[in-house]
Design a protein around this motif. Structure first.
Motif, short mmCIF file in Angstrom:
data_model
loop_
_atom_site.label_atom_id
_atom_site.label_comp_id
_atom_site.label_asym_id
_atom_site.label_seq_id
_atom_site.Cartn_x
_atom_site.Cartn_y
_atom_site.Cartn_z
N HIS A 6 0.70 -1.31 0.07
CA HIS A 6 0.00 0.02 0.09
C HIS A 6 0.65 1.23 -0.01
N ARG A 7 2.09 1.16 -0.52
CA ARG A 7 3.12 2.40 -0.41
C ARG A 7 2.35 3.47 -1.28
N ALA A 8 1.57 3.04 -2.22
CA ALA A 8 1.18 4.08 -3.30
C ALA A 8 -0.01 5.18 -2.42
N GLY A 9 -0.32 4.53 -1.20
CA GLY A 9 -1.30 5.33 -0.44
C GLY A 9 -0.53 6.45 0.56
N LEU A 10 0.91 6.09 0.81
CA LEU A 10 1.75 6.81 1.62
C LEU A 10 2.45 7.87 0.91
N ASP A 11 2.85 8.97 1.80
CA ASP A 11 3.53 10.10 1.57
C ASP A 11 4.63 9.64 0.52
N ASP A 12 4.65 10.30 -0.60
CA ASP A 12 6.02 9.95 -1.39
C ASP A 12 7.11 10.81 -1.35
N ASP A 13 7.39 11.40 -0.21
CA ASP A 13 8.53 12.11 0.23
C ASP A 13 9.65 11.17 -0.07
N ASP A 14 10.90 11.83 -0.42
CA ASP A 14 12.07 11.24 -0.93
C ASP A 14 12.66 10.13 0.13
N GLU A 15 12.64 10.64 1.18
CA GLU A 15 12.99 9.91 2.33
C GLU A 15 12.20 8.59 2.78
N VAL A 16 11.07 8.78 2.49
CA VAL A 16 10.02 7.82 2.76
C VAL A 16 10.28 6.86 1.58
N THR A 17 10.24 7.16 0.28
CA THR A 17 10.52 6.46 -0.76
C THR A 17 11.80 5.54 -0.85
N PHE A 18 12.79 6.15 -0.22
CA PHE A 18 14.09 5.41 0.00
C PHE A 18 13.99 4.47 0.91
N TRP A 19 13.44 4.63 1.94
CA TRP A 19 13.13 3.39 3.03
C TRP A 19 12.46 2.63 2.71
N LEU A 20 11.32 2.68 1.88
CA LEU A 20 10.54 1.72 1.44
C LEU A 20 11.05 0.96 0.21
N ASP A 21 11.87 1.38 -0.34
CA ASP A 21 12.62 0.77 -1.27
C ASP A 21 13.68 -0.25 -0.72
N GLN A 22 14.28 0.16 0.45
CA GLN A 22 15.21 -0.58 1.13
C GLN A 22 14.15 -1.75 1.86
N VAL A 23 13.15 -1.76 2.24
CA VAL A 23 12.09 -2.63 2.88
C VAL A 23 11.94 -3.68 1.71
N ALA A 24 11.44 -3.23 0.65
CA ALA A 24 11.25 -4.09 -0.52
C ALA A 24 12.15 -4.95 -0.93
N SER A 60 7.13 13.78 8.37
CA SER A 60 6.35 14.30 7.03
C SER A 60 5.12 15.12 7.74
N GLU A 61 4.52 14.27 8.46
CA GLU A 61 3.14 14.79 9.22
C GLU A 61 3.46 15.96 9.99
N ARG A 62 4.58 16.04 10.73
CA ARG A 62 4.94 17.15 11.28
C ARG A 62 5.10 18.29 10.47
N GLU A 63 5.71 18.15 9.41
CA GLU A 63 6.21 19.22 8.48
C GLU A 63 5.03 19.81 7.75
N SER A 64 4.20 18.78 7.26
CA SER A 64 3.08 19.28 6.36
C SER A 64 1.68 19.47 6.92
N ALA A 65 1.70 18.90 8.28
CA ALA A 65 0.28 19.06 9.00
C ALA A 65 -0.69 18.38 8.34
N ARG A 66 -0.42 17.31 7.80
CA ARG A 66 -1.51 16.39 7.15
C ARG A 66 -1.12 15.04 7.37
N PRO A 67 -2.10 14.18 7.42
CA PRO A 67 -1.85 12.95 7.26
C PRO A 67 -0.80 12.28 6.46
N ALA A 68 -0.06 11.28 6.62
CA ALA A 68 0.93 10.72 5.76
C ALA A 68 0.47 9.67 4.93
#
Length: 272
Positions: A193-211, A240-248
């Motif tokens: 369900h990564r498509a529904g998560l924040d696509d911030d570069d750092e989030v994407t990088f760590w999701l790639d490591q998990v995958a 990301s949630e703290r910085e953008s003030a929206r759900p990740a």
């Protein structure tokens, strides 16, 4: 003036000293050097000298024919090398005899039956001698991984420490396995369900490591890495949630996956 009285050394003091050992020795190379000394001295019997790999028999030959060496320097070098090789044999004999005793005990041989083979008269003496031999295979981490002293008491202490350390390692491995059994499916949900998560570069990088690590996550290093990667994903989503003030997470499935990862990490003692 009162005369100083020198205290006699305790009879057990030699057993309390930490032993110094030769360790690994290239015995074949040393025997070859001794063979060369005898060839240079034109030892007429050197052709009957056993092969370099036959350490014991070669030493017996060198002892019997030491007189064939003509120079004092050659005799001195040969004698020192023979001393070293006999010491090496003694060390190896201790280790091998200790292993033979372990095998005998595993086969339910009583200490009484081992007494004669160990050249002692009682079961207790056989037990104590076996413990001293056991010291040759033990290292004491409390003393900088130096060899254990050759006393039954020192060996018992070292064995208890080794057993406690092994038990602690087993508990850590079992706990890691339990945590991994919970973490792996959570990590899989994050990837699905990564498509529904924040696509911030750092989030994407760590999701790639998990995958990358998740499909073949079997070794201890891979298991630890997976935990760190999932933890990093959750940490970056929180940031990301703290910085953008929206759900990740933008979808219900992604929110559930995110919440599950947070919960598992919290139970594993690694709250994001």
């Amino acid at each position: 003036m009162a005369r100083l009285i020198r205290k006699s050394a305790a009879p057990t003091r030699p057993l309390l000293k930490v032993p110094v050992r030769l360790g690994a020795v290239d015995t074949a190379a040393l025997i070859a050097e001794l063979r060369q000394l005898h060839e240079d001295a034109e030892d007429e019997n050197v052709g009957r000298m056993p092969a370099d790999e036959e350490l014991y028999q070669a030493l017996l030959y060198l002892e019997a024919h030491s007189g064939a060496l003509k120079s004092e320097e050659a005799r001195r070098k040969a004698a020192i090398t023979r001393v070293k090789l006999w010491e090496y044999l003694r060390e190896q004999a201790d280790v091998r005899q200790g292993k033979a005793i372990e095998d005998a005990r595993a086969a339910k041989v009583e200490w009484t039956a081992l007494a004669e083979s160990l050249a002692v008269n009682t079961a207790s003496a056989a037990y104590n001698k076996a413990k001293r031999l056991r010291a040759t295979t033990l290292m004491d981490p409390e003393r900088g991984d130096r060899p254990v002293r050759r006393t039954p008491e020192a060996v018992l202490v070292a064995e208890r420490r080794a057993a406690a350390k092994a038990a602690a390692e087993r508990r850590m491995q079992e706990e890691a396995a339990r945590h991994h059994a919970l973490l792996a499916p959570v990590a899989q949900r994050l990837i699905e369900h990564r498509a529904g998560l924040d696509d911030d570069d750092e989030v994407t990088f760590w999701l790639d490591q998990v995958a990358a690590v998740l499909p073949d996550c079997e070794t201890p290093i891979q298991i630890v890495s997976l935990g760190r990667y999932v933890e990093a994903v959750v940490r970056e989503l929180r940031r990301s949630e703290r910085e953008s003030a929206r759900p990740a997470a933008r979808t219900n499935e992604a929110r559930l996956a995110y919440a599950a990862a947070t919960a598992v990490l919290s139970r594993g003692g690694k709250a994001p």
